[in-house]
Design a protein around this motif. Structure first.
Motif, PDB file in Angstrom:
ATOM      1  N   ALA A 113       0.829  -1.204   0.000  1.00 16.58           N
ATOM      2  CA  ALA A 113       0.000   0.000   0.000  1.00 16.58           C
ATOM      3  C   ALA A 113       0.866   1.259   0.000  1.00 16.58           C
ATOM      4  O   ALA A 113       0.556   2.240  -0.690  1.00 16.58           O
ATOM      5  N   ALA A 114       1.966   1.221   0.752  1.00 14.43           N
ATOM      6  CA  ALA A 114       2.874   2.371   0.791  1.00 14.43           C
ATOM      7  C   ALA A 114       3.510   2.612  -0.574  1.00 14.43           C
ATOM      8  O   ALA A 114       3.677   3.766  -1.009  1.00 14.43           O
ATOM      9  N   ALA A 115       3.870   1.533  -1.273  1.00 15.87           N
ATOM     10  CA  ALA A 115       4.455   1.669  -2.606  1.00 15.87           C
ATOM     11  C   ALA A 115       3.446   2.264  -3.585  1.00 15.87           C
ATOM     12  O   ALA A 115       3.781   3.148  -4.379  1.00 15.87           O
ATOM     13  N   ARG A 116       2.218   1.792  -3.517  1.00 11.34           N
ATOM     14  CA  ARG A 116       1.160   2.331  -4.388  1.00 11.34           C
ATOM     15  C   ARG A 116       0.937   3.813  -4.102  1.00 11.34           C
ATOM     16  O   ARG A 116       0.869   4.637  -5.030  1.00 11.34           O
ATOM     17  N   ASP A 117       0.872   4.169  -2.823  1.00  2.16           N
ATOM     18  CA  ASP A 117       0.616   5.554  -2.445  1.00  2.16           C
ATOM     19  C   ASP A 117       1.786   6.470  -2.806  1.00  2.16           C
ATOM     20  O   ASP A 117       1.595   7.668  -3.062  1.00  2.16           O
ATOM     21  N   ALA A 118       3.008   5.900  -2.847  1.00  2.00           N
ATOM     22  CA  ALA A 118       4.188   6.690  -3.206  1.00  2.00           C
ATOM     23  C   ALA A 118       4.314   6.875  -4.717  1.00  2.00           C
ATOM     24  O   ALA A 118       5.151   7.668  -5.172  1.00  2.00           O
ATOM     25  N   GLY A 119       3.521   6.152  -5.489  1.00  3.48           N
ATOM     26  CA  GLY A 119       3.590   6.268  -6.943  1.00  3.48           C
ATOM     27  C   GLY A 119       4.536   5.299  -7.604  1.00  3.48           C
ATOM     28  O   GLY A 119       4.901   5.476  -8.774  1.00  3.48           O
ATOM     29  N   LEU A 120       4.921   4.243  -6.886  1.00  2.00           N
ATOM     30  CA  LEU A 120       5.791   3.206  -7.466  1.00  2.00           C
ATOM     31  C   LEU A 120       4.916   2.201  -8.215  1.00  2.00           C
ATOM     32  O   LEU A 120       4.814   1.039  -7.850  1.00  2.00           O
ATOM     33  N   THR A 121       4.281   2.673  -9.249  1.00  2.00           N
ATOM     34  CA  THR A 121       3.250   1.902  -9.936  1.00  2.00           C
ATOM     35  C   THR A 121       3.605   1.635 -11.393  1.00  2.00           C
ATOM     36  O   THR A 121       4.385   2.382 -11.994  1.00  2.00           O
ATOM     37  N   PRO A 122       3.035   0.567 -11.988  1.00  2.00           N
ATOM     38  CA  PRO A 122       2.114  -0.365 -11.329  1.00  2.00           C
ATOM     39  C   PRO A 122       2.828  -1.253 -10.316  1.00  2.00           C
ATOM     40  O   PRO A 122       3.938  -1.724 -10.578  1.00  2.00           O
ATOM     41  N   VAL A 123       2.210  -1.455  -9.166  1.00  2.00           N
ATOM     42  CA  VAL A 123       2.719  -2.417  -8.200  1.00  2.00           C
ATOM     43  C   VAL A 123       2.347  -3.805  -8.715  1.00  2.00           C
ATOM     44  O   VAL A 123       1.169  -4.129  -8.841  1.00  2.00           O
ATOM     45  N   LYS A 124       3.362  -4.595  -9.030  1.00  2.00           N
ATOM     46  CA  LYS A 124       3.115  -5.949  -9.520  1.00  2.00           C
ATOM     47  C   LYS A 124       3.310  -6.939  -8.377  1.00  2.00           C
ATOM     48  O   LYS A 124       4.268  -6.826  -7.606  1.00  2.00           O
ATOM     49  N   VAL A 125       2.399  -7.883  -8.286  1.00  2.00           N
ATOM     50  CA  VAL A 125       2.439  -8.892  -7.226  1.00  2.00           C
ATOM     51  C   VAL A 125       2.831 -10.226  -7.842  1.00  2.00           C
ATOM     52  O   VAL A 125       2.181 -10.691  -8.786  1.00  2.00           O
ATOM     53  N   ASN A 126       3.888 -10.828  -7.324  1.00  2.00           N
ATOM     54  CA  ASN A 126       4.337 -12.141  -7.792  1.00  2.00           C
ATOM     55  C   ASN A 126       3.885 -13.210  -6.807  1.00  2.00           C
ATOM     56  O   ASN A 126       4.194 -13.128  -5.611  1.00  2.00           O
ATOM     57  N   ALA A 127       3.166 -14.215  -7.294  1.00  2.00           N
ATOM     58  CA  ALA A 127       2.657 -15.278  -6.425  1.00  2.00           C
ATOM     59  C   ALA A 127       3.066 -16.643  -6.957  1.00  2.00           C
ATOM     60  O   ALA A 127       2.950 -16.910  -8.156  1.00  2.00           O
ATOM     61  N   ALA A 165      -8.985 -11.457  -7.235  1.00  2.82           N
ATOM     62  CA  ALA A 165     -10.035 -10.519  -6.817  1.00  2.82           C
ATOM     63  C   ALA A 165      -9.466  -9.426  -5.933  1.00  2.82           C
ATOM     64  O   ALA A 165      -9.796  -8.236  -6.081  1.00  2.82           O
ATOM     65  N   TRP A 166      -8.599  -9.809  -5.011  1.00  2.00           N
ATOM     66  CA  TRP A 166      -7.961  -8.836  -4.111  1.00  2.00           C
ATOM     67  C   TRP A 166      -7.055  -7.874  -4.878  1.00  2.00           C
ATOM     68  O   TRP A 166      -7.059  -6.664  -4.632  1.00  2.00           O
ATOM     69  N   ALA A 167      -6.273  -8.391  -5.821  1.00  2.00           N
ATOM     70  CA  ALA A 167      -5.373  -7.546  -6.605  1.00  2.00           C
ATOM     71  C   ALA A 167      -6.153  -6.535  -7.440  1.00  2.00           C
ATOM     72  O   ALA A 167      -5.788  -5.349  -7.508  1.00  2.00           O
ATOM     73  N   VAL A 168      -7.226  -6.982  -8.069  1.00  2.00           N
ATOM     74  CA  VAL A 168      -8.056  -6.073  -8.872  1.00  2.00           C
ATOM     75  C   VAL A 168      -8.642  -4.974  -7.987  1.00  2.00           C
ATOM     76  O   VAL A 168      -8.626  -3.789  -8.348  1.00  2.00           O
ATOM     77  N   TYR A 204      -3.566  -3.604  -8.006  1.00  2.00           N
ATOM     78  CA  TYR A 204      -2.273  -4.241  -8.186  1.00  2.00           C
ATOM     79  C   TYR A 204      -2.349  -5.148  -9.422  1.00  2.00           C
ATOM     80  O   TYR A 204      -3.427  -5.619  -9.796  1.00  2.00           O
ATOM     81  N   GLU A 205      -1.213  -5.386 -10.034  1.00  2.00           N
ATOM     82  CA  GLU A 205      -1.158  -6.271 -11.204  1.00  2.00           C
ATOM     83  C   GLU A 205      -0.577  -7.612 -10.764  1.00  2.00           C
ATOM     84  O   GLU A 205       0.612  -7.704 -10.440  1.00  2.00           O
ATOM     85  N   LEU A 206      -1.399  -8.642 -10.779  1.00  2.00           N
ATOM     86  CA  LEU A 206      -1.010  -9.952 -10.260  1.00  2.00           C
ATOM     87  C   LEU A 206      -0.376 -10.802 -11.349  1.00  2.00           C
ATOM     88  O   LEU A 206      -0.859 -10.845 -12.482  1.00  2.00           O
ATOM     89  N   ARG A 207       0.708 -11.499 -10.967  1.00  2.00           N
ATOM     90  CA  ARG A 207       1.361 -12.436 -11.876  1.00  2.00           C
ATOM     91  C   ARG A 207       1.701 -13.700 -11.094  1.00  2.00           C
ATOM     92  O   ARG A 207       2.384 -13.658 -10.072  1.00  2.00           O
ATOM     93  N   PHE A 208       1.194 -14.808 -11.587  1.00  2.00           N
ATOM     94  CA  PHE A 208       1.526 -16.098 -10.996  1.00  2.00           C
ATOM     95  C   PHE A 208       2.794 -16.632 -11.659  1.00  2.00           C
ATOM     96  O   PHE A 208       2.967 -16.509 -12.871  1.00  2.00           O
ATOM     97  N   ILE A 209       3.661 -17.228 -10.856  1.00  2.00           N
ATOM     98  CA  ILE A 209       4.917 -17.771 -11.364  1.00  2.00           C
ATOM     99  C   ILE A 209       4.984 -19.259 -11.027  1.00  2.00           C
ATOM    100  O   ILE A 209       4.820 -19.643  -9.859  1.00  2.00           O
ATOM    101  N   GLU A 210       5.194 -20.082 -12.035  1.00  2.00           N
ATOM    102  CA  GLU A 210       5.388 -21.497 -11.762  1.00  2.00           C
ATOM    103  C   GLU A 210       6.631 -21.685 -10.889  1.00  2.00           C
ATOM    104  O   GLU A 210       7.658 -21.024 -11.095  1.00  2.00           O
TER     105      GLU A 210
END
Length: 329
Positions: free
Chosen positions: A146-160, A176-179, A183-189
């Protein structure tokens, strides 16, 4: 430029700033941690900036990603970012982090010139996070994002990364939470880069598994190869957009033919691929007084020898001796 024999040109540099981490993720390292690099083995701040300068001004690098280990553990991180932001031409700069230290550093990193962040978060459940990472820091990661998003470090990408029996049912909830949080969600094998060498192909959650799970709740429309370019993630538009979700299928859908990355480890080694078994030493050249032109030539020679692919599909594939924390993601 950094050209290889298959015609690929590296324009994206991944720089590991430390092999240390404040989590102990089960798919990365053992609970007791690892034998960390000694201080004298690590590149200094000046050496890191010099190598990035050479990469940007002499070798055509346009994007720099700071990684680890956990790069927020590097004391000189903000200064390194600030000095690299002053380079001409200025590279795009991002950071891959576990997010624990972002709440206190996001504003300073943005002011120094960092463009955006990737944050690793595998679960929305604090108890599962504790099991996966062996640390009770879930709330710190959420607050850091949330701090990164608020600071403008966007898009915040989430790696799962989804693990069997732990969080393999969470894909729809994570999306659903990322949307909801932009945040931009990316799943990684899960990849064979764990220090324990415990990875097994037949036990991993594949891209196909992930997409099947997501489609139980969302309508996904593939963006296509033209939109993807050299990016590692295949992306889908979610429910007509504008949100997207990505899947990095390094194991089941390798994308080596479009790879544009070169990697610098925390101890000054060039790696042509995450799964490479060989490295080229730039630290020795730096410390022996080699001029920039010689270091650039050594880097070009290393990249010229890049292999066609990761070799994951080859029965003779051998997992690299150095784990993810030492290589840099």
């Amino acid at each position: 430029m950094l050209l290889d024999t298959y015609g690929r040109v590296a324009t994206d540099l991944r720089v590991s700033l430390t092999d240390r981490c404040n989590l102990r993720c089960t798919y990365c390292m053992p609970e007791e941690g690892l034998q960390w690099l000694g201080k004298s083995d690590l590149l200094t701040d000046d050496e890191i900036v010099r190598l990035i300068d050479i990469a940007v001004t002499k070798l055509g690098i346009t994007e720099v990603r700071f990684t680890g280990g956990e790069p927020l553990l590097r004391p000189g991180l903000v200064g390194i970012v600030e000095r690299c932001a002053a380079l001409e031409p200025r590279p795009k700069m991002s950071l891959t982090t576990n997010g624990i230290g972002l709440k206190r550093t996001a504003q300073a990193l943005k002011a120094a010139g960092l463009d955006r962040v990737n944050v690793s978060l595998d679960t929305l459940r604090p108890e599962v996070f504790k099991t996966l990472t062996r640390r009770d820091r879930h709330h710190d990661v959420i607050d850091g994002m949330a701090a990164a998003r608020d600071a403008g470090l966007t898009p915040v990408k989430v790696n799962a990364v989804l693990m069997p029996g732990l969080n393999d049912d969470e894909a729809p909830d994570l999306l659903a939470w990322a949307v909801e949080n932009e945040y931009e969600l990316r799943f990684i094998e899960q990849m064979p880069l764990d220090a324990q060498h415990g990875w097994k192909r037949d036990g991993m959650i594949t891209a196909g598994d992930i997409l099947e799970s997501l489609r139980t709740r969302f309508t996904l429309t593939e963006e296509g190869a033209d939109e993807r370019g050299s990016a590692p993630a295949e992306r889908w538009v979610v429910d007509g957009g504008p949100a997207t979700v990505g899947v990095i299928a390094s194991v089941t859908r390798p994308f080596c033919g479009a790879c544009d990355r070169t990697r610098l480890t925390a101890d000054g080694q060039i790696r042509t691929c995450l799964f490479a078994t060989e490295e080229s030493d730039l630290r020795a050249a730096l410390r022996s007084g080699a001029p920039d032109e010689e270091i650039a030539r050594l880097w070009q020679v290393a990249m010229w020898g890049k292999k066609a692919g990761s070799g994951l599909d080859d029965p003779s594939f051998l997992q690299p001796d150095r784990p993810m924390s030492a290589i840099g993601g």
